[in-house]
Design a protein around this motif. Structure first.
Motif, mmCIF file in Angstrom:
data_model
loop_
_atom_site.group_PDB
_atom_site.id
_atom_site.type_symbol
_atom_site.label_atom_id
_atom_site.label_comp_id
_atom_site.label_asym_id
_atom_site.label_seq_id
_atom_site.Cartn_x
_atom_site.Cartn_y
_atom_site.Cartn_z
ATOM 1 N N THR A 213 29.486 23.625 57.550
ATOM 2 C CA THR A 213 28.861 22.790 56.427
ATOM 3 C C THR A 213 29.679 24.068 55.398
ATOM 4 O O THR A 213 30.520 22.715 54.707
ATOM 5 N N LEU A 214 30.132 25.329 55.786
ATOM 6 C CA LEU A 214 30.646 25.579 54.323
ATOM 7 C C LEU A 214 32.493 25.173 54.502
ATOM 8 O O LEU A 214 33.074 24.786 53.683
ATOM 9 N N PHE A 215 33.125 24.743 55.678
ATOM 10 C CA PHE A 215 34.515 23.847 56.509
ATOM 11 C C PHE A 215 34.767 22.514 55.508
ATOM 12 O O PHE A 215 35.023 22.614 54.882
ATOM 13 N N SER A 216 33.450 21.651 55.298
ATOM 14 C CA SER A 216 33.164 20.665 54.803
ATOM 15 C C SER A 216 33.131 20.540 54.009
ATOM 16 O O SER A 216 33.983 19.293 53.315
ATOM 17 N N ALA A 217 32.238 21.693 53.226
ATOM 18 C CA ALA A 217 32.202 21.619 52.117
ATOM 19 C C ALA A 217 33.582 22.171 50.914
ATOM 20 O O ALA A 217 34.094 21.223 49.815
ATOM 21 N N VAL A 220 35.826 18.770 51.047
ATOM 22 C CA VAL A 220 34.821 18.085 50.158
ATOM 23 C C VAL A 220 35.639 18.577 48.136
ATOM 24 O O VAL A 220 36.527 17.849 47.639
ATOM 25 N N ASN A 221 35.042 19.893 48.270
ATOM 26 C CA ASN A 221 35.625 20.424 47.262
ATOM 27 C C ASN A 221 37.588 20.589 46.551
ATOM 28 O O ASN A 221 37.625 20.626 45.817
ATOM 29 N N ALA A 222 38.353 20.431 48.256
ATOM 30 C CA ALA A 222 39.457 20.142 47.736
ATOM 31 C C ALA A 222 40.397 19.635 47.107
ATOM 32 O O ALA A 222 41.588 19.089 46.238
ATOM 33 N N GLN A 223 40.059 17.857 46.778
ATOM 34 C CA GLN A 223 40.063 17.027 46.461
ATOM 35 C C GLN A 223 40.471 17.683 44.746
ATOM 36 O O GLN A 223 41.159 16.789 44.042
ATOM 37 N N HIS A 224 39.700 18.426 44.177
ATOM 38 C CA HIS A 224 40.014 19.056 42.611
ATOM 39 C C HIS A 224 41.443 20.017 42.660
ATOM 40 O O HIS A 224 41.667 20.664 41.859
ATOM 41 N N GLY A 225 41.829 20.158 44.021
ATOM 42 C CA GLY A 225 42.797 21.002 43.850
ATOM 43 C C GLY A 225 42.714 22.199 45.535
ATOM 44 O O GLY A 225 42.040 22.135 45.113
ATOM 45 N N VAL A 226 44.262 22.223 46.182
ATOM 46 C CA VAL A 226 43.425 22.544 47.683
ATOM 47 C C VAL A 226 43.766 24.633 47.164
ATOM 48 O O VAL A 226 42.569 24.856 48.133
ATOM 49 N N LEU A 227 43.823 24.643 45.863
ATOM 50 C CA LEU A 227 44.036 26.406 45.603
ATOM 51 C C LEU A 227 42.928 26.614 44.564
ATOM 52 O O LEU A 227 42.663 27.916 44.857
ATOM 53 N N ALA A 228 42.207 25.698 44.587
ATOM 54 C CA ALA A 228 41.129 25.928 43.435
ATOM 55 C C ALA A 228 39.691 26.439 44.931
ATOM 56 O O ALA A 228 39.991 26.713 45.884
ATOM 57 N N VAL A 229 39.401 27.729 43.883
ATOM 58 C CA VAL A 229 38.594 28.982 44.604
ATOM 59 C C VAL A 229 37.628 28.311 44.987
ATOM 60 O O VAL A 229 36.993 28.971 47.010
ATOM 61 N N ASN A 230 36.655 27.093 45.125
ATOM 62 C CA ASN A 230 36.053 26.296 45.657
ATOM 63 C C ASN A 230 35.741 25.524 46.485
ATOM 64 O O ASN A 230 35.320 25.033 47.246
ATOM 65 N N TRP A 232 39.507 26.410 48.318
ATOM 66 C CA TRP A 232 40.074 27.564 50.330
ATOM 67 C C TRP A 232 38.888 28.319 50.694
ATOM 68 O O TRP A 232 38.835 29.253 51.467
ATOM 69 N N ILE A 233 37.947 29.282 49.757
ATOM 70 C CA ILE A 233 36.711 30.547 50.258
ATOM 71 C C ILE A 233 36.074 29.307 50.675
ATOM 72 O O ILE A 233 35.902 30.256 52.132
ATOM 73 N N PRO A 234 35.185 28.278 51.119
ATOM 74 C CA PRO A 234 34.552 27.612 51.799
ATOM 75 C C PRO A 234 35.439 27.316 53.370
ATOM 76 O O PRO A 234 33.878 27.960 53.955
ATOM 77 N N MET A 235 36.140 26.510 52.877
ATOM 78 C CA MET A 235 37.379 26.772 54.020
ATOM 79 C C MET A 235 37.266 28.154 55.218
ATOM 80 O O MET A 235 37.330 27.781 56.297
ATOM 81 N N LEU A 236 38.107 28.747 54.695
ATOM 82 C CA LEU A 236 38.085 29.951 54.804
ATOM 83 C C LEU A 236 36.749 30.668 55.603
ATOM 84 O O LEU A 236 36.951 31.208 56.833
#
Length: 503
Positions: A213-217, A220-230, A232-236
């Motif tokens: 769930t966190l990785f998928s979120a 999805v949020n990476a569309q606004h920028g891979v380096l965005a906090v919301n 890379w943190i959920p993916m990590l």
């Protein structure tokens, strides 16, 4: 095997393939309806990604649990329960009045799919062995191959005639029929293994679901920028939880998955290869409908029909799978499949460079054919190669483990394609708008940008549509190039893992 038992097995195979066909039609039919769903609810690209991703996410979270229960309670009973979930989800989706309710429906469907696919493969691995397993898996693969790209065609027809809710009505009726047919024709191939514990490993289930769930979120949020906090943190955190789940489950006395199967080189090589099949398939099906329906301005039915080259090539690839394996062995067929997928992706991306519309659409057509052939030829070869090494008593666990890899491919396919496409599209829209002397803000997706042109008069609206179209085509170049690179790297990994395998 006498004639009667042969006939019974053939009937069982046809019924299982029917379940696979209608389920895969369901899986991809919604992609072609996304523009209509967007228009109905005003959903943005992130919400569109979740409509697709929630299905794959819950699928991946449930599939190992399905294998656990199937090996203990019986594969047929577990499969019928999964088909029943589709009926329940169809009723909910038919009455959905907003995106959250639609997501609930798609999540329940994902749970059903997470049960049906591994149980179907497990039943095939039990009912058929040796050369007959290859024939069964090829037939199964053809059914799934037909369903995946054929789904947009069915979805397009239903959406054009009944609206996107028509897909849910179709699902409810068809899955009820499939349940009755399977109950009447598929034997209970294996009894539950009483010696295996029925104690549910809830901690493993929770860690796996939270991780996915966190990785998928994050994707999805990476569309606004891979380096965005919301992003890379959920993916990590998701990646850490998935790794923690693997370590915990490996040491558990009651594991959710059978990681010991990965010690076999053939099985281990097939896992990432199958992951790339779903990565490619879901990526193409996610990106192409908006291009065919919005950019090229076709309706949903025509948009679905324009994906038929993928269907035909997939069928051809699956039909000649045995011929390819006989000459190249399973390893060679699998590597050829990955090579075709990478080449097809590059062709579709390169097509967007051509100024001539004829050259562009011709190259897209060739790219679909090459990628479709890779999809069709690869699936039966890979499944037969892997499942032929799995002991009968671990059929559910083996099939589920492979399906987890496939569904992870689906998740990252939609996530990576969607995020790269969205990010490049918004950047391209601003660039092309400024070049044209315009200053409109992108709504975040090509469909919504086309809709906002209704508020402009004169030639301004047409200029914005042209800007949006150019931006989407430009973004497709980057999306498909990255996808091809990922597939090529995976091809090298598969070749390395299986380098000592002769057959």
């Amino acid at each position: 095997m006498n004639d009667t038992s042969t006939q019974q097995l053939n009937h069982a195979l046809l019924c299982l393939c029917a379940a696979e066909l209608v389920m895969m039609i369901n899986t991809t039919a919604f992609n072609v309806a996304l523009p209509d769903i967007t228009e109905s609810f005003g959903s943005n690209m992130a919400e569109q990604q979740w409509v697709v991703s929630i299905y794959n996410l819950v699928f991946a979270a449930v599939v190992l649990l399905a294998g656990f229960l199937g090996d203990r309670l019986g594969h047929l009973k577990t499969m019928l329960a999964g088909l029943g979930l589709f009926v329940v989800a169809s009723v909910i989706g038919l009455t959905a009045g907003n995106v959250p309710v639609l997501l609930v429906s798609r999540a329940i469907m994902g749970a059903g799919a997470g049960v049906v696919i591994p149980m179907g493969q497990a039943l095939l691995g039990i009912l058929f062995r040796g050369p007959e397993l290859s024939r069964a898996m090829t037939t199964w693969a053809i059914a799934g191959t037909l369903g995946v790209p054929f789904g947009p065609l069915v979805g397009g027809a239903l959406t054009a005639s009944l609206g996107w809710r028509g897909i849910f009505g179709f699902d409810g009726l068809v899955f009820l029929a499939v349940i009755m047919v399977i109950r009447a024709n598929v034997p209970q191939a294996s009894a539950a293994h009483k010696s295996q514990s029925l104690h549910m490993p809830w901690l493993s289930v929770a860690m796996m679901f939270a991780g996915f769930t966190l990785f998928s979120a994050g994707l999805v949020n990476a569309q606004h920028g891979v380096l965005a906090v919301n992003a890379w943190i959920p993916m990590l955190v998701g990646a850490v939880m998935i790794a923690g789940f693997v370590l915990h489950d490996r040491m558990s006395y009651n594991p959710l998955m059978e990681l010991g199967l990965m010690k076999d080189s053939s099985f281990a090589a097939c896992a990432p290869a199958l992951m790339m099949l779903n990565f490619s398939m879901y990526g193409i099906i996610f990106i192409m409908p908006a291009y065919l329906e919005t950019v090229l301005r076709h309706d949903a039915l025509v948009g679905g029909m324009l994906l038929t080259p993928l269907v035909i090539a997939s069928i051809v690839g699956a039909q000649i799978n045995d011929w390819i394996v006989a000459r190249m062995n399973s390893r060679g067929a699998s590597l050829l499949s990955l090579g075709c997928l990478a080449a097809g992706m590059l062709m579709i991306g390169v097509a967007m460079w051509w100024p001539s519309e004829i050259a562009k659409q011709s190259t897209v057509l060739i790219g679909q054919i090459v990628a479709g052939f890779g999809l069709g030829a690869g699936q039966p070869a890979m499944l037969t190669w892997a499942m032929g090494r799995v002991p009968i008593e671990q059929s559910g666990a083996g099939s589920s483990l492979l399906t987890v890899f496939r569904q992870f491919g689906s998740i990252i396919g939609v996530g990576i394609f969607g995020s790269i496409q969205s990010g490049l599209y918004v950047a391209g829209f601003h660039h092309f708008a400024q070049s044209a002397g315009l200053n409109p803000q992108s709504a975040g997706s090509v469909t919504l940008d086309f809709q906002q042109t209704a508020g402009f008069t004169g030639v301004t609206g047409e200029w914005i549509r042209q800007v949006a179209s150019r931006a989407y085509e430009s973004a497709m170049i980057g999306s498909f190039a990255v996808a091809a690179a990922i597939i090529i790297v995976t091809l090298g990994i598969v070749a390395l893992i299986s380098r000592k395998i002769m057959q």
